[in-house]
Scaffold this active site. Structure first.
Site, PDB file in Angstrom:
ATOM      1  N   ARG A 259       5.896 -13.200  10.166  1.00 53.00           N
ATOM      2  CA  ARG A 259       6.729 -11.997  10.162  1.00 53.00           C
ATOM      3  C   ARG A 259       8.041 -12.299  10.879  1.00 53.00           C
ATOM      4  NH1 ARG A 259       4.377  -7.013   9.160  1.00 53.00           N
ATOM      5  NH2 ARG A 259       2.094  -6.992   8.978  1.00 53.00           N
TER       6      ARG A 259
ATOM      7  N   LYS B 274       3.988   1.017  10.148  1.00 54.62           N
ATOM      8  CA  LYS B 274       4.005   2.258   9.371  1.00 54.62           C
ATOM      9  C   LYS B 274       3.440   3.426  10.177  1.00 54.62           C
ATOM     10  CE  LYS B 274       3.841   0.589   4.594  1.00 54.62           C
ATOM     11  NZ  LYS B 274       3.038   0.557   3.362  1.00 54.62           N
TER      12      LYS B 274
ATOM     13  N   GLU C  67       0.870  -1.180   0.000  1.00 53.72           N
ATOM     14  CA  GLU C  67       0.000   0.000   0.000  1.00 53.72           C
ATOM     15  C   GLU C  67       0.906   1.229   0.000  1.00 53.72           C
ATOM     16  OE1 GLU C  67      -3.572   2.233   2.509  1.00 53.72           O
ATOM     17  OE2 GLU C  67      -2.716   0.352   3.280  1.00 53.72           O
TER      18      GLU C  67
END
Length: 556
Positions: free
Chosen positions: A258, A268, A34
């Site tokens: 992860r 983010k 994104e």
């Protein structure tokens, strides 16, 4: 370790089985960021995985920007993402955007309505949450769930035409409000958002949710293996449901864990806070875990790729040591960085028996770790030199093998010198060290027969260039600053940046190349910063020569 030597990870095992069974002619993956921020070290792992798989299995990877949230997305982020992927050494086949598919996705939504599998809902987000139920209790149907197909088509069309304000209506899938997977309890497919989009402008005021856009975009592109992180495991059921009901290409989703890195954050939202609240100077601040920050600090693409390959992928989340990333950059720079001399905390050394006004050129290898040394450079030497203040002690202990009254050391690439005396100012600070040198002890031509245990670096005073040197350290003082139970900003290391405004550097460094690593002998690995000007060079420390944090952690 080569790809051939290591065992297959679980996704490679799946791919090899798929190819063996003839499911696919070509393996196709995608990297779908994104564009609402800069990529970080966690994204690097996903990039290396997706592009690495299709390199290994002779397929291809698309770069697809998931631009379905116009209020947070910017073209700046799009360009930075492309730069980072290229810099890491990868090339995508197609540059695509979810917004490319807005019309197609809208058509898919209409198809679901026509099949009685989606409806326009008028209830608020709060009411929707109340009706959702709990993991142990079923939800309740919305009062608008049984609208006719015709009414839903009409309302959805009017949503698209901008007739309703934000939040007034949503389009939801009609699945099962008692489903054990709460994400399957009539999830939202579209919401109204009157906002300017970075590519489509004001053409659209309804935008698909990630869960609706993701699988369908994969299907449009014939993605064979859609690789996500573990938090998307519950979403896979909806991913498959939508593809099945729409009767489109059956892309498959797979999840891996992860690999969070200690002493940093990769959210983010938190990274944006660091930038907007002034804790760092920008997304590419060398203390940031962003790819652009690591690049500016002096990390190499190979070091990051090797790090990602070493940590691998698994099905369980894990915290990886930042020191492992430092290991790989040290390993890379040790083989590639040219050696140079720089004095960061200078004190003057005067060789009293060296002729005044005379200088000479000495020779030093660029990289002694490489056969042939990658050539050599000429180093000017003179009567007056800058040396590190820490290399002199007025009252040295027994095993101090540097400079002190009566002690001898070798000057790197030069001569053996002996400390005869020194000068102090009124405050008691040493301002000059007086030495004598042995002419027969020149490096490479030493016939003096004298052996010393210590070697120190230096820079010739009349030939020295000045530079600003920035010593970077870890941005956080604790291993897991992102723990949601505390405010991560409380753990910022206030000593993560030390600026030395006037260090003295070897004359040859005036020609330092951007993007190249240099080892400042005995001080660490450095690279030139973008802030450099013709009048003042700026160098960033990439990493120290040894892991200084290991000892600190053991002390703690």
């Amino acid at each position: 370790m080569t790809n051939e030597e290591r065992s297959l990870n679980f996704i490679e095992e799946i791919i090899e089985e798929d190819l063996k069974e003839g499911k696919y002619e070509k393996i196709v993956t995608r990297f779908p960021p994104e564009p609402n921020g800069y990529l970080h070290i966690g994204h690097a792992s996903s990039i290396c995985l997706n592009f690495g798989l299709t390199q290994k299995y002779n397929g291809y990877t698309n770069l697809r920007f998931d631009d379905t949230n116009p209020t947070t997305e910017e073209t700046e982020y799009v360009e930075s993402i492309k730069d980072d992927i290229r810099w890491l050494g990868f090339t995508w086949k197609e540059e695509l955007y979810t917004s490319d598919y807005f019309e197609t996705l809208y058509g898919y939504a209409v198809k679901l309505i026509e099949k009685g599998l989606a409806y326009v809902d008028d209830i608020s987000a709060e009411e929707m949450a109340e009706l959702k139920g709990t993991p142990t209790e079923p939800g309740k149907d919305s009062p608008f769930r049984n609208r006719s197909v015709e009414e839903n088509i009409d309302l959805f069309s009017r949503m698209r035409d901008g007739e309703f304000e934000d939040g007034r209506r949503t389009l939801r899938a009609k699945i099962d409000m008692a489903h054990i997977n709460m994400l399957m309890r009539d999830p939202i497919l579209y919401r109204i958002k009157h906002a300017h989009h970075h590519r489509t402008g004001n053409k659209w005021c309804i935008y698909p949710m990630y869960d609706f856009a993701h699988g369908q975009s994969d299907s449009i592109e014939n993605i064979t293996h859609s690789i996500c992180t573990l938090e998307f495991v519950p979403h896979r059921e909806l991913y498959d449901w939508l593809i099945e009901k729409l009767e489109i290409y059956p892309s498959k989703q797979y999840e891996f864990a992860r690999r969070n890195v200690d002493f940093t954050v990769t959210s983010k939202r938190k990274l944006l806070q660091l930038v907007t609240e002034g804790f760092v100077e920008g997304w590419d601040d060398p203390r940031m875990p962003t790819i652009s920050g690591l690049r500016r600090r002096g990390f190499t693409p190979a070091s990051i790729r090797n790090f990602c390959d070493r940590i691998g992928i698994a099905k369980r989340d894990n915290l990886v040591e930042y020191s492992l990333l430092e290991f790989f950059i040290r390993e890379d720079l040790n083989k590639s960085a040219w050696r140079r001399m720089a004095v960061l905390d200078p004190v003057k050394l005067v060789i009293t028996n060296y002729p005044g006004g005379q200088d000479e050129m000495l020779e030093g290898e660029n990289n002694p770790e490489v056969e042939g040394g990658e050539g050599s450079r000429q180093i000017p030497f003179s009567r007056e030199l800058w040396v590190e203040r820490e290399d002199f002690m007025e009252n040295p202990p027994k095993k101090f093998f540097r400079l002190g009254p009566g002690l001898s050391v070798r000057l790197k690439h030069a001569y053996i010198v002996k400390c005869e005396d020194f000068v102090k100012d009124e405050a008691g600070n040493v301002t000059e060290i007086h030495c004598t040198y042995i002419p027969e002890s020149k490096s490479g031509h030493d016939t003096s027969g004298i052996h010393v245990k210590g070697t120190i670096h230096w820079v010739s005073v009349p030939h020295a260039k000045t530079a600003e040197v920035r010593l970077y350290d870890r941005l956080f003082k604790v291993e897991d600053p992102g723990n949601e139970e505390r405010d991560f900003k409380e753990y910022i290391n206030t000593e993560s940046l030390q600026v030395i405004p006037n260090a003295f550097i070897e004359a040859d460094l005036a020609n330092a190349e951007h993007g190249k690593g240099y080892q400042f002998i005995r001080k660490g690995y450095f690279t030139i910063d973008k802030d450099s000007t013709s009048g003042m060079l700026v160098f960033n420390r990439t990493v120290t020569l040894k892991d200084a944090w290991a000892k600190e952690i053991k002390k703690g």
